[in-house]
Write a protein that holds these residues in place. Sequence first.
Motif, PDB file in Angstrom:
ATOM      1  N   MET A   1      32.051  50.804  26.359  1.00 59.16           N
ATOM      2  CA  MET A   1      32.713  49.813  27.204  1.00 59.16           C
ATOM      3  C   MET A   1      32.404  50.127  28.668  1.00 59.16           C
ATOM      4  O   MET A   1      32.683  51.229  29.147  1.00 59.16           O
ATOM      5  N   ARG A   2      31.828  49.178  29.354  1.00 58.40           N
ATOM      6  CA  ARG A   2      31.512  49.333  30.775  1.00 58.40           C
ATOM      7  C   ARG A   2      32.087  48.135  31.517  1.00 58.40           C
ATOM      8  O   ARG A   2      31.706  47.001  31.237  1.00 58.40           O
ATOM      9  N   LEU A   3      32.972  48.404  32.442  1.00 59.18           N
ATOM     10  CA  LEU A   3      33.636  47.332  33.172  1.00 59.18           C
ATOM     11  C   LEU A   3      32.855  46.976  34.425  1.00 59.18           C
ATOM     12  O   LEU A   3      32.365  47.851  35.144  1.00 59.18           O
ATOM     13  N   ASP A   4      32.744  45.687  34.678  1.00 57.85           N
ATOM     14  CA  ASP A   4      32.060  45.168  35.852  1.00 57.85           C
ATOM     15  C   ASP A   4      32.915  44.021  36.398  1.00 57.85           C
ATOM     16  O   ASP A   4      33.014  42.960  35.782  1.00 57.85           O
ATOM     17  N   PHE A   5      33.554  44.250  37.544  1.00 58.26           N
ATOM     18  CA  PHE A   5      34.451  43.258  38.135  1.00 58.26           C
ATOM     19  C   PHE A   5      33.737  42.402  39.174  1.00 58.26           C
ATOM     20  O   PHE A   5      34.381  41.799  40.041  1.00 58.26           O
ATOM     21  N   GLY A   6      32.405  42.326  39.077  1.00 59.22           N
ATOM     22  CA  GLY A   6      31.641  41.620  40.100  1.00 59.22           C
ATOM     23  C   GLY A   6      32.044  40.172  40.289  1.00 59.22           C
ATOM     24  O   GLY A   6      31.901  39.626  41.387  1.00 59.22           O
ATOM     25  N   ALA A   7      32.546  39.521  39.240  1.00 61.27           N
ATOM     26  CA  ALA A   7      32.905  38.107  39.340  1.00 61.27           C
ATOM     27  C   ALA A   7      34.252  37.873  40.002  1.00 61.27           C
ATOM     28  O   ALA A   7      34.659  36.713  40.153  1.00 61.27           O
ATOM     29  N   VAL A   8      34.928  38.951  40.408  1.00 58.88           N
ATOM     30  CA  VAL A   8      36.218  38.774  41.097  1.00 58.88           C
ATOM     31  C   VAL A   8      36.386  39.732  42.271  1.00 58.88           C
ATOM     32  O   VAL A   8      37.293  39.575  43.073  1.00 58.88           O
ATOM     33  N   ALA A   9      35.480  40.706  42.400  1.00 64.00           N
ATOM     34  CA  ALA A   9      35.642  41.737  43.436  1.00 64.00           C
ATOM     35  C   ALA A   9      35.611  41.140  44.835  1.00 64.00           C
ATOM     36  O   ALA A   9      36.422  41.513  45.700  1.00 64.00           O
ATOM     37  N   LYS A  10      34.686  40.215  45.084  1.00 67.52           N
ATOM     38  CA  LYS A  10      34.640  39.602  46.413  1.00 67.52           C
ATOM     39  C   LYS A  10      35.935  38.852  46.713  1.00 67.52           C
ATOM     40  O   LYS A  10      36.448  38.891  47.837  1.00 67.52           O
ATOM     41  N   GLY A  11      36.449  38.146  45.711  1.00 65.97           N
ATOM     42  CA  GLY A  11      37.681  37.402  45.921  1.00 65.97           C
ATOM     43  C   GLY A  11      38.840  38.305  46.272  1.00 65.97           C
ATOM     44  O   GLY A  11      39.642  37.998  47.180  1.00 65.97           O
ATOM     45  N   ILE A  12      38.957  39.427  45.574  1.00 62.17           N
ATOM     46  CA  ILE A  12      40.038  40.368  45.863  1.00 62.17           C
ATOM     47  C   ILE A  12      39.864  40.970  47.254  1.00 62.17           C
ATOM     48  O   ILE A  12      40.820  41.077  48.034  1.00 62.17           O
ATOM     49  N   ALA A  13      38.626  41.358  47.584  1.00 57.12           N
ATOM     50  CA  ALA A  13      38.371  41.961  48.892  1.00 57.12           C
ATOM     51  C   ALA A  13      38.625  40.971  50.018  1.00 57.12           C
ATOM     52  O   ALA A  13      39.225  41.316  51.048  1.00 57.12           O
ATOM     53  N   LEU A  14      38.186  39.724  49.850  1.00 60.83           N
ATOM     54  CA  LEU A  14      38.419  38.727  50.893  1.00 60.83           C
ATOM     55  C   LEU A  14      39.903  38.396  51.037  1.00 60.83           C
ATOM     56  O   LEU A  14      40.378  38.102  52.141  1.00 60.83           O
ATOM     57  N   ALA A  15      40.647  38.457  49.941  1.00 62.85           N
ATOM     58  CA  ALA A  15      42.094  38.256  50.033  1.00 62.85           C
ATOM     59  C   ALA A  15      42.730  39.355  50.879  1.00 62.85           C
ATOM     60  O   ALA A  15      43.642  39.093  51.689  1.00 62.85           O
ATOM     61  N   GLU A  16      42.263  40.586  50.702  1.00 67.62           N
ATOM     62  CA  GLU A  16      42.805  41.693  51.492  1.00 67.62           C
ATOM     63  C   GLU A  16      42.476  41.521  52.974  1.00 67.62           C
ATOM     64  O   GLU A  16      43.329  41.738  53.839  1.00 67.62           O
ATOM     65  N   VAL A  17      41.224  41.145  53.262  1.00 68.36           N
ATOM     66  CA  VAL A  17      40.826  40.950  54.656  1.00 68.36           C
ATOM     67  C   VAL A  17      41.611  39.792  55.270  1.00 68.36           C
ATOM     68  O   VAL A  17      42.083  39.877  56.410  1.00 68.36           O
ATOM     69  N   HIS A  18      41.779  38.715  54.509  1.00 66.76           N
ATOM     70  CA  HIS A  18      42.555  37.577  55.018  1.00 66.76           C
ATOM     71  C   HIS A  18      43.977  38.002  55.359  1.00 66.76           C
ATOM     72  O   HIS A  18      44.519  37.621  56.406  1.00 66.76           O
ATOM     73  N   GLU A  19      44.598  38.755  54.479  1.00 64.67           N
ATOM     74  CA  GLU A  19      45.978  39.185  54.723  1.00 64.67           C
ATOM     75  C   GLU A  19      46.073  39.998  56.011  1.00 64.67           C
ATOM     76  O   GLU A  19      47.012  39.822  56.801  1.00 64.67           O
ATOM     77  N   GLN A  20      45.103  40.872  56.223  1.00 63.93           N
ATOM     78  CA  GLN A  20      45.146  41.704  57.421  1.00 63.93           C
ATOM     79  C   GLN A  20      44.883  40.885  58.683  1.00 63.93           C
ATOM     80  O   GLN A  20      45.563  41.066  59.705  1.00 63.93           O
ATOM     81  N   LEU A  21      43.925  39.960  58.628  1.00 61.77           N
ATOM     82  CA  LEU A  21      43.604  39.163  59.811  1.00 61.77           C
ATOM     83  C   LEU A  21      44.711  38.157  60.131  1.00 61.77           C
ATOM     84  O   LEU A  21      44.990  37.870  61.292  1.00 61.77           O
ATOM     85  N   ALA A  22      45.331  37.614  59.081  1.00 60.29           N
ATOM     86  CA  ALA A  22      46.399  36.640  59.298  1.00 60.29           C
ATOM     87  C   ALA A  22      47.612  37.266  59.975  1.00 60.29           C
ATOM     88  O   ALA A  22      48.432  36.557  60.559  1.00 60.29           O
TER      89      ALA A  22
END
Length: 354
Positions: free
Chosen positions: A176-197
């Motif tokens: 089993m190898r996990l790859d969150f590539g299809a959601v990692a950008k979304g999570i990271a951009l949510a964090e950046v948005h929260e900080q900038l807002a």
Amino acid sequence: MTPGQRIRRAGRRLLALGLAAAVLAACSGEPDVHHRRMLVFGTMVDISLYGLPDDRAEPLLAEMEAHLRQRHDAWHAWEDSALTRFNEQLRKEGRARIHGPLRPLFDQGLPLARRTGYRFDPGIGALARAWGFHGDLSGEAQPPSDAFLRDWRAHPHSAADLERDGDMVTTDTRDMRLDFGAVAKGIALAEVHEQLAATEVDAGIVNAGGDLVTIRQPGQRRWRIGIRHPEAEGVVGTLSVDADEAVFTSGDYERRFEHEGNRYHHILDPDTGRPARGLRAVTVIHEDPALADAAATALMVAGPDDWRRVAAELELDHVLVITPQQRVRATPAMARRLDPDREADMTFETVELP
């Protein structure tokens, strides 16, 4: 590189159109505009902030870049990272502990996978590796063997096979190898948005290779974002995007290769083990960047027959899909945001969700 193995690398999925001009037209006087560009998550990320003085903007941009690089370093599924070490322990022992930087992936990524019916599935890392989509594509890229795909369909790997108890994750699935590539950008951009807002910035936009999030808006005007044509130069239309919204697109043109006259793209259907079929691209607007990111992939996998049902189940209002027949189909809410490019040689139609 042989003719049968020609690699095509597409450009960005979305084009940010006239952002500075929109701000200048909406605000009284010329605002301070500050930009920062970096390569993370396998794409160029551009951060643009408006209305801050130099002594406030530059440290803030540096802070956001450091945060994104930290997330990239911790979440990379194939280079040495906290996630690859987690995967190695899970592969060897059938159990591994989630450490600090990985918690956002598991806390948000696994519930989103369940919500999409595992059409977005972080458990398909071994499948992505077999197709060669885990690294830079080369002239030798080719599909996995028929035997591998038959075995995958008989014994698929899925995040549904994970058991989580607090920070401990266990599984009986081998390799089993996990790859969150299809959601990692979304999570990271949510964090950046929260900080900038939380700052005094007048307006801003973070564009990660075409997937983006807005911070407030330029004066009284909406952001204007172009949707890239899947084949030709230019766009199929322009979207009006409000303050604090995310726009994410999945398409069959971003990472792909050709082998023996057939084209293969990186959005894999966990059930078949092969690239998803029936749609060229999906664009989603939502307030939650992580949901928009995962949903765009899930709707591509759902395909032309099921995307509307899955969108309704995910409680999405703003969805647009492009079909191989050059049709742009948009939900009513998305259609109201869309200014079609009539020179794009596309048929535009509005479709209701069930």
